[in-house]
Design a protein around this motif. Structure first.
Motif, mmCIF file in Angstrom:
data_model
loop_
_atom_site.group_PDB
_atom_site.id
_atom_site.type_symbol
_atom_site.label_atom_id
_atom_site.label_comp_id
_atom_site.label_asym_id
_atom_site.label_seq_id
_atom_site.Cartn_x
_atom_site.Cartn_y
_atom_site.Cartn_z
ATOM 1 N N ILE A 153 0.845 -1.195 0.000
ATOM 2 C CA ILE A 153 0.000 0.000 0.000
ATOM 3 C C ILE A 153 0.879 1.242 0.000
ATOM 4 N N ALA A 154 0.533 2.202 -0.825
ATOM 5 C CA ALA A 154 1.259 3.470 -0.870
ATOM 6 C C ALA A 154 0.262 4.619 -0.897
ATOM 7 N N LYS A 155 0.688 5.764 -0.348
ATOM 8 C CA LYS A 155 -0.199 6.914 -0.308
ATOM 9 C C LYS A 155 0.071 7.829 -1.500
ATOM 10 N N SER A 156 0.003 7.246 -2.666
ATOM 11 C CA SER A 156 0.066 7.966 -3.932
ATOM 12 C C SER A 156 -1.167 7.587 -4.735
ATOM 13 N N PRO A 157 -1.549 8.407 -5.717
ATOM 14 C CA PRO A 157 -2.668 8.014 -6.577
ATOM 15 C C PRO A 157 -2.388 6.665 -7.235
ATOM 16 N N LEU A 158 -3.403 5.844 -7.343
ATOM 17 C CA LEU A 158 -3.214 4.493 -7.862
ATOM 18 C C LEU A 158 -2.570 4.462 -9.253
ATOM 19 N N PRO A 159 -2.967 5.309 -10.201
ATOM 20 C CA PRO A 159 -2.308 5.248 -11.512
ATOM 21 C C PRO A 159 -0.802 5.477 -11.420
ATOM 22 N N ARG A 160 -0.393 6.329 -10.510
ATOM 23 C CA ARG A 160 1.040 6.593 -10.329
ATOM 24 C C ARG A 160 1.753 5.346 -9.815
ATOM 25 N N ILE A 161 1.132 4.644 -8.869
ATOM 26 C CA ILE A 161 1.719 3.421 -8.312
ATOM 27 C C ILE A 161 1.825 2.342 -9.381
ATOM 28 N N LEU A 162 0.747 2.156 -10.140
ATOM 29 C CA LEU A 162 0.729 1.102 -11.159
ATOM 30 C C LEU A 162 1.698 1.403 -12.294
ATOM 31 N N THR A 163 1.836 2.671 -12.634
ATOM 32 C CA THR A 163 2.794 3.047 -13.681
ATOM 33 C C THR A 163 4.211 2.702 -13.257
ATOM 34 N N PHE A 164 4.552 3.045 -12.013
ATOM 35 C CA PHE A 164 5.906 2.739 -11.540
ATOM 36 C C PHE A 164 6.124 1.227 -11.467
ATOM 37 N N ALA A 165 5.113 0.491 -11.029
ATOM 38 C CA ALA A 165 5.233 -0.968 -10.956
ATOM 39 C C ALA A 165 5.517 -1.557 -12.330
ATOM 40 N N LYS A 166 4.836 -1.048 -13.351
ATOM 41 C CA LYS A 166 5.067 -1.533 -14.709
ATOM 42 C C LYS A 166 6.476 -1.184 -15.164
#
Length: 245
Positions: free
Chosen positions: A135-148
């Motif tokens: 879990i991170a306190k960033s907007p979800l699209p930002r988290i998923l983009t970095f994960a990709k």
């Protein structure tokens, strides 16, 4: 029982056998701590926290803490990823990709990233017995983009921007800085309880030590412990390293 290696001296064998006794003691202590952890009285959960996950159409969708428990798996491990990073962390950010366009202070923590690189490999195995979420306190699209961009394929990634979970479970300071807490929850019927948190993060350390609050889970630093040089004191994880090949 004693074994030997090619070319070792008598002094080496004597010292190694003494060290082996210490290692046996450490193994016993590790087992005792794990047993004591399992015997902790159950804690509480003040609310069924609402996080955001990626929906079927790719848009953020609400998911509750209770919905993170799969049938037949009653343990839930949540790691709080520092994204954004600590305000004082000046290590370089990503060099490429959309995440590289973020201001440094809004980017991901390199140490958390290194830990999640390792955890991504273990997630498929761990998920056979437990529920695991990051879990991170960033907007979800930002988290998923970095994960990709990072190549993570197995981690269950959620956003906590719409909940007080981070603050309640000590993954955020009073000033809003993020902290890398790991918390464990357990489901008993319809009741969810907090079991354990990596409070060693906040405990005083001896000189030259880091908190090691998730130390038993980190292959990288444990590998360093096996070498004559030990854990480096003038080095830390980075998001990328110079190509030395």
């Amino acid at each position: 029982m004693s074994i030997t290696f090619p070319g070792e001296s008598a002094d080496y064998r004597a010292a190694r056998d003494r060290l082996l006794e210490q290692e046996i003691g450490l193994r016993r202590a590790t087992e005792a701590v794990a047993a004591a952890r399992r015997q902790l009285p159950p804690g509480g959960v003040p609310q069924d926290y609402v996080f955001q996950r990626e929906g079927a159409d790719g848009t953020p969708t609400d998911v509750r803490l209770s919905e993170l428990f799969a049938p037949g798996k009653d343990a839930l491990v949540i790691y709080s990823f520092m994204f954004p990073r600590d305000p004082g962390d000046e290590r370089p950010g990503p060099q490429t990709g959309q995440t590289a366009l973020l201001p440094l202070a809004e980017g991901p923590c390199p140490s958390c990233t290194a830990f999640l690189d390792q955890l991504d490999g273990a997630a498929e195995h761990a998920s056979q017995r437990i529920n695991l979420a990051v879990i991170a306190k960033s907007p979800l699209p930002r988290i998923l983009t970095f994960a990709k961009e990072r190549g993570w394929r197995r981690l269950r990634l959620l956003s906590s921007v719409i909940t007080t979970y981070n603050r309640d479970y000590h993954a955020e300071t009073a000033e809003g800085a993020q902290r890398p807490m790991l918390n464990v929850f357990h489901r008993d019927g319809d009741t969810i309880r907090h079991v354990w948190g990596s409070e060693l993060l906040y405990a005083p350390t001896d000189p030259g030590q880091d908190p090691r609050h998730v130390g038993t889970l980190e292959p990288l630093w444990n590998l360093f412990d096996l070498t004559p040089e030990g854990r480096p004191t003038d080095w830390d994880e980075q998001l990328s390293y110079p190509d030395r090949h």
